[in-house]
Design an enzyme around this catalytic site. Structure first.
Site, PDB file in Angstrom:
ATOM      1  N   THR A 172      50.607  30.563  14.295  1.00  0.00           N
ATOM      2  CA  THR A 172      51.631  31.454  13.741  1.00  0.00           C
ATOM      3  C   THR A 172      51.662  31.342  12.217  1.00  0.00           C
ATOM      4  O   THR A 172      51.734  32.358  11.512  1.00  0.00           O
ATOM      5  CB  THR A 172      53.010  31.107  14.345  1.00  0.00           C
TER       6      THR A 172
ATOM      7  N   CYS B  70      47.978  63.754  42.443  1.00  0.00           N
ATOM      8  CA  CYS B  70      46.880  64.450  41.750  1.00  0.00           C
ATOM      9  C   CYS B  70      45.590  64.381  42.577  1.00  0.00           C
ATOM     10  O   CYS B  70      45.506  65.072  43.588  1.00  0.00           O
ATOM     11  CB  CYS B  70      46.718  63.910  40.344  1.00  0.00           C
TER      12      CYS B  70
ATOM     13  N   HIS C 124      52.106  64.530  38.155  1.00  0.00           N
ATOM     14  CA  HIS C 124      52.272  63.074  38.080  1.00  0.00           C
ATOM     15  C   HIS C 124      53.760  62.696  37.977  1.00  0.00           C
ATOM     16  O   HIS C 124      54.265  62.509  36.864  1.00  0.00           O
ATOM     17  CB  HIS C 124      51.532  62.520  36.861  1.00  0.00           C
TER      18      HIS C 124
ATOM     19  N   GLU D  52      55.121  59.964  38.476  1.00  0.00           N
ATOM     20  CA  GLU D  52      55.300  58.610  37.939  1.00  0.00           C
ATOM     21  C   GLU D  52      55.569  58.620  36.433  1.00  0.00           C
ATOM     22  O   GLU D  52      56.116  57.655  35.895  1.00  0.00           O
ATOM     23  CB  GLU D  52      54.072  57.745  38.267  1.00  0.00           C
TER      24      GLU D  52
HETATM   25  N1  GLN Z   1      40.016  64.786  38.938  1.00  0.00           N
HETATM   26  C1  GLN Z   1      41.076  65.637  39.383  1.00  0.00           C
HETATM   27  C2  GLN Z   1      41.240  66.857  38.514  1.00  0.00           C
HETATM   28  O1  GLN Z   1      40.816  66.866  37.373  1.00  0.00           O
HETATM   29  C3  GLN Z   1      42.373  64.873  39.494  1.00  0.00           C
HETATM   30  C4  GLN Z   1      42.892  64.389  38.183  1.00  0.00           C
HETATM   31  C5  GLN Z   1      43.940  63.319  38.314  1.00  0.00           C
HETATM   32  O2  GLN Z   1      44.066  62.665  39.361  1.00  0.00           O
HETATM   33  N2  GLN Z   1      44.674  63.084  37.252  1.00  0.00           N
HETATM   34  O3  GLN Z   1      41.816  67.820  38.925  1.00  0.00           O
END
Ligand code: GLN
Length: 549
Positions: free
Chosen positions: A192, A382, A508, A510
């Site tokens: 440190t 996805c 997504h 998440e």
């Molecule tokens: N490979 C897929 C696409 O481009 C899914 C992408 C992902 O899971 N983010 O549509």
């Protein structure tokens, strides 16, 4: 005008600068300040969108479609605010801007140099969010470790700002490691000291030193660090390893990190922090009433950072359901028809992860089939949704060669196809369908029940889509498009109404799950897994009773 806090890191990488920055931001927010965080990354990629997850973990996508560093996910999860493209800047982006200006002749014949042109552009971006008037405090995390060649221009920009701005408008927090030598039973401060010396040689003097440590520092060590690093003893903050990242704000509160920052910023009157919701969440997280096991089927499972937001969403959803979510990583490459039952045995739900490319695809499809046939709760995200569609096409619709054109350009049944607007794109960076898009939910669907509304928005990152030419076939055979983009008709959600929980989403969810606003789909998926777990338990108790009689 906003005030600025800079967070630098020393000794080693992976000390959790992002978590310290987010925790400090959380405390300031809980005291009523309007706070945002931004991250400056020293690599030359314009953004992390073109990086393999093995390089840098998950690519986090913001509402405005920026592909950013995964630390922005922590910022959003902690602060419950949206970040944007402006919150993540890389060396590549800085140079791109400066070079574009040079080509446009904007420098009027001057020699374009790191100092002042690159550092000016860095400073402009460091101050940008603070000049809009939306924030009282802007926290800037400088990626990399002090002493790296790459981070020098960023540190130089901090030095200039420390000099240019009023003293009471800038704080520099330096995060370091105090290693514990087990053989000597001693904490060591030398790394440190060196790190602070190196930072000081570049002209930046830290106001606060946050020390990552496995053992409590104690007053003597704190005084020693303070003396040799030229800060007040109260400005040496102990950051002990925590059992969960969500505890760090409370640890930092105890160490008064926020108060010391505020005092340096000449803010002397501030309310007690309101952390009621945060503490409520933490209590539920720490004392779950039961446990569920979720299989995470992916191909980057060796690297947990690759699925960061998914893992954090499970934590949020688990807490609200008062269950501990045990995530079992299952490598999709090694799932076969013969071993699938054994590999997925004992799981209460399956999440098939996002991804790109051919590797591990067939394993994902086999896992989906197992979940569908055995009525195991299934959640596909996805690529996971696309695999669910392919599985259904092959095994229920009888389209044996059904595939995505991502993996098989010649398939006769492209149930997943490249989006029209993607076909003409040649460049890789920032060209996917990115960011927030609206979705309209079918009122008779599970998705609608889960969201509790008809119009939602979620974030995207993909090039391929469900091929609507097949929709009728799917719907007549029991798989329903329960969410669609209202303008384009792109399918966003597929579900099987006859299954207790079978949902695949093209987006997504998440990316929008936060401590205070867990993603509804995760919450209900975990609830379904809990129910499945209870059913299984009662089935095995009944079987045991039968056997005893
Ligand atoms: N490979 C897929 C696409 O481009 C899914 C992408 C992902 O899971 N983010 O549509």
């Amino acid at each position: 005008m906003a005030k600025y806090i800079f967070v630098t890191g020393g000794v080693t990488s992976s000390l959790g600068k992002g978590i310290i920055a987010a925790s400090l931001a959380k405390l300031l927010q809980a005291r009523g300040f309007r706070v945002t965080i931004q991250k400056f990354d020293p690599y030359i990629n314009v953004d992390p969108g073109t990086l393999n997850p093995y390089e840098h973990g998950e690519c986090y996508v913001t509402e405005d479609g920026a592909e950013t560093d995964l630390d922005l996910g922590h910022y959003e999860r902690f602060l419950n605010i949206f970040t944007s493209q402006s919150n993540n800047v890389t060396t590549g982006r800085i140079y791109q801007t400066v070079i574009n200006k040079e080509r446009a002749g904007d420098f009027l014949g001057k020699t374009v140099q790191v100092v002042p042109h690159i550092t000016d552009e860095i400073k402009r971006r460091m101050l940008l969010l603070g000049t809009e008037g939306n924030y009282d405090i802007v926290i800037t995390e400088i990626g990399g470790t002090v002493g790296d060649i790459e981070s020098l221009p960023f540190i130089e920009a901090v030095r200039q700002l420390q000099w240019e701005l009023p003293d009471e408008d800038v704080v520099v927090v330096h995060l370091t490691l105090i290693p514990y030598l087990r053989a000597a039973k001693e904490l060591k401060t030398k790394p440190t000291q060196h790190s602070v010396k190196m930072l000081s040689e570049t002209g930046v003097h830290p106001d606060i030193i946050v020390c990552r440590t496995e053992e409590p520092l104690g007053n003597d060590i704190k005084r020693k660090i303070a003396l040799f690093c030229n800060v007040k003893p109260e400005a040496v903050i102990e950051a002990m390893d925590a059992s969960t990242i969500y505890e760090v704000p409370l640890l930092m509160l105890r160490e008064k990190l926020d108060q010391i920052c505020l005092r340096k910023l000449n803010v002397t009157i501030f309310p007690e922090p309101d952390l009621t919701k945060w503490k409520g969440f933490l209590d539920k997280l720490k004392y779950p009433k039961s446990k569920v096991s979720i299989g995470l089927i992916g191909k980057y499972i060796e690297l947990q950072d690759a699925y960061k937001s998914i893992l954090e969403s499970f934590i949020h959803a688990g807490a609200i359901n008062e269950v501990k979510v045990q995530v079992v990583n299952v490598h999709s490459e090694f799932i076969t028809k013969e071993n699938v039952a054994e590999k997925l045995q004992g799981l209460d739900g399956l999440l098939v992860a996002p991804g790109f490319g051919l590797r591990g695809i067939e394993g994902k499809i086999i896992a989906v089939e197992y979940a569908r046939v055995n009525k195991l709760p299934f959640f596909g995200i996805c690529l996971g949704m696309q695999m669910a569609v392919i599985e259904y096409a092959r095994n229920v619709l009888g389209l044996k060669d059904a595939h995505s054109t991502e993996m098989d350009t010649a398939t006769k049944n492209p149930v997943i196809n490249m989006m029209e607007e993607q076909k003409k794109i040649r460049l890789m960076g920032g060209t996917m369908r990115l960011g927030s898009y609206p979705c309209k939910l079918n009122e008779n669907s599970l998705a609608h029940k889960i969201y509790g509304e008809t119009d939602i928005t979620e974030r995207h990152r993909h090039r391929y889509e469900f091929n609507n030419e097949y929709l009728e076939q799917f719907e007549s055979k029991g798989m329903m498009a329960s969410g669609k983009n209202p303008e384009t008709g792109l399918v966003e959600i597929m579900e099987i109404p006859s299954h207790p929980f079978f949902i695949g989403v093209q987006y997504h969810p998440e990316l929008k799950s936060t401590v205070e606003r867990p993603a509804p789909l995760f919450v209900h998926f975990i609830a379904a897994a809990k129910e499945y777990n209870e059913q299984q338990a009662s089935v095995s108790t009944a079987a045991l009773q039968d056997a005893l009689i």
